[in-house]
Design a protein around this motif. Structure first.
Motif, mmCIF file in Angstrom:
data_model
loop_
_atom_site.group_PDB
_atom_site.id
_atom_site.type_symbol
_atom_site.label_atom_id
_atom_site.label_comp_id
_atom_site.label_asym_id
_atom_site.label_seq_id
_atom_site.Cartn_x
_atom_site.Cartn_y
_atom_site.Cartn_z
ATOM 1 N N GLN A 1 -8.532 -4.078 -3.149
ATOM 2 C CA GLN A 1 -9.914 -4.275 -2.722
ATOM 3 C C GLN A 1 -10.850 -3.806 -3.842
ATOM 4 O OE1 GLN A 1 -11.732 -1.437 -0.107
ATOM 5 N NE2 GLN A 1 -12.561 -3.021 1.234
ATOM 6 N N GLU B 1 -15.988 -6.913 -5.765
ATOM 7 C CA GLU B 1 -16.006 -8.380 -5.744
ATOM 8 C C GLU B 1 -15.109 -8.954 -4.646
ATOM 9 O OE1 GLU B 1 -15.269 -6.577 -8.553
ATOM 10 O OE2 GLU B 1 -17.372 -6.621 -9.158
ATOM 11 N N SER B 2 -14.118 -8.180 -4.201
ATOM 12 C CA SER B 2 -13.124 -8.675 -3.249
ATOM 13 C C SER B 2 -12.948 -7.722 -2.075
ATOM 14 C CB SER B 2 -11.767 -8.855 -3.953
ATOM 15 O OG SER B 2 -11.892 -9.638 -5.108
ATOM 16 N N GLU C 1 -7.633 -8.977 -3.483
ATOM 17 C CA GLU C 1 -7.524 -10.150 -4.363
ATOM 18 C C GLU C 1 -6.974 -11.369 -3.623
ATOM 19 O OE1 GLU C 1 -5.309 -9.329 -7.950
ATOM 20 O OE2 GLU C 1 -6.511 -7.533 -8.284
ATOM 21 N N LEU D 1 -9.823 -13.078 0.925
ATOM 22 C CA LEU D 1 -10.901 -13.709 1.695
ATOM 23 C C LEU D 1 -10.497 -15.084 2.238
ATOM 24 C CD1 LEU D 1 -13.822 -12.983 2.543
ATOM 25 C CD2 LEU D 1 -14.643 -14.306 0.590
#
Lengths: 215, 215
Positions: free
Chosen positions: B22, B25-26, B30, B33
């Motif tokens: 995590q 950006e995520s 990775e 989402l």
């Protein structure tokens, strides 16, 4: 070109494909058969067991297609029977009675050699002690251009999955909870990203996913 | 009577509710989402992010109901943000901007104390260091008779599940594969058999299951 396929392989909502404590009375482990309710309700399965009636929707369509184009099956020793360790005698001939629902060669992975068992209706059980790749080779040979199916259980499907050998999986997810048992997706992180889903559809009893390995 | 509920909690086909690594950006790790595609496509989510359009079928119905009757939310520290360890400053105020989509008190489980953060639109983030039961008590108090929802992540839902405190879970299964990450159903074998499913329905993108704890 012949493929290695998995069909109608069923998982509980918590990810288990069978429950612990498999026995003669409980081929799917204690309480594990509940995940197969979607299949047992279908016309295809009813007919397989000599019964009338059954559902004819999405679940039956998949159940009916499970044998389509399949010329040989590979299974683990635990799927063949509840006996562990060396074969003490030749009595056990599978869960399925005198006329098993395969009607083609079935390769049983086992550490212990045993003579092949010809059954009624075209099924012959062969025992392979040399591992999954030899079993696959033998199965492809005997399937004569048709697909080879891995019947199960989870351990065997997982081994072939980890080895990157499976071309296509039809998985079924039921809303039932088992709590514990065998997980198909354990230690498969390196390989699952090579698969993508090409079909996703659900009945009132189960969701069906088709995963195909990317070229 | 107020209940403890989980809504729209999404799992990959291989059982993961988020991917590893995590970061800012995520938030789902990775590639994680991807499991939320079903939700992000709905009219409810589009609207939440100020966009037009979106799907209006089964998925949207569930997305729209995720807030229904909910008076407080509990979440883990990792769902609140990517920062680990002690709070170095007061800068981080969640992933959701100035007006988070909660509009009620949110209790963040953390080992490290921090002042409450009032946000726009009725959301206040409170930090609870005394564990899941104290957080639940505070959430019930502040929900004033409405239900309390556990927002996530998997670790937090699992803790409440293992403690037998969850009354109802709406889980979503997507046909996506993550390979690794957090599993909701790990070490929950003792408790899952107390739940039964009362609803099972799927769109083209996801299957929805409602699990309810037996009385």
């Amino acid at each position: 070109m012949a493929k290695l396929v998995v069909r109608s392989f069923t998982m509980s909502l918590d990810g288990f494909t069978s429950a612990p404590n498999q026995s003669l009375e409980s081929p799917f482990g204690e309480g594990g058969l509940a995940i197969m309710d979607w299949a047992l309700a279908t016309r295809t399965f009813k007919k397989m067991f000599g019964k009338e009636g059954g559902t004819t929707g999405i679940d039956d369509t998949f159940a009916a297609k499970a044998d389509e184009g399949v010329g040989a099956t590979i299974m683990g020793r635990n799927m063949f029977g509840p006996i562990r360790g060396p074969w003490l005698n030749e009595d056990w001939k599978g869960w399925w009675g005198a006329n098993p629902p395969y009607h083609h060669p079935v390769f049983v992975l086992s550490k212990y050699p045993r003579q092949s068992i010809p059954m009624q209706g075209g099924t012959t059980f062969h025992f392979v002690t040399e591992g999954i790749e030899v079993a696959l080779e033998k199965a492809y040979d005997s399937a004569k251009g048709k697909d080879v199916r891995i019947g199960g259980g989870a351990t065997v499907v997982r081994q072939y999955l980890r080895a990157g050998l499976i071309d296509e999986l039809h998985l079924v997810i039921t809303p039932k909870l088992l709590g514990s048992g065998e997980r198909l997706f354990d230690g498969t992180d390196k390989v699952v990203k090579r698969y993508e889903y090409t079909e996703f559809i659900a009945s009132e009893a189960a969701a069906h996913v088709r995963l195909v390995k990317r070229k």
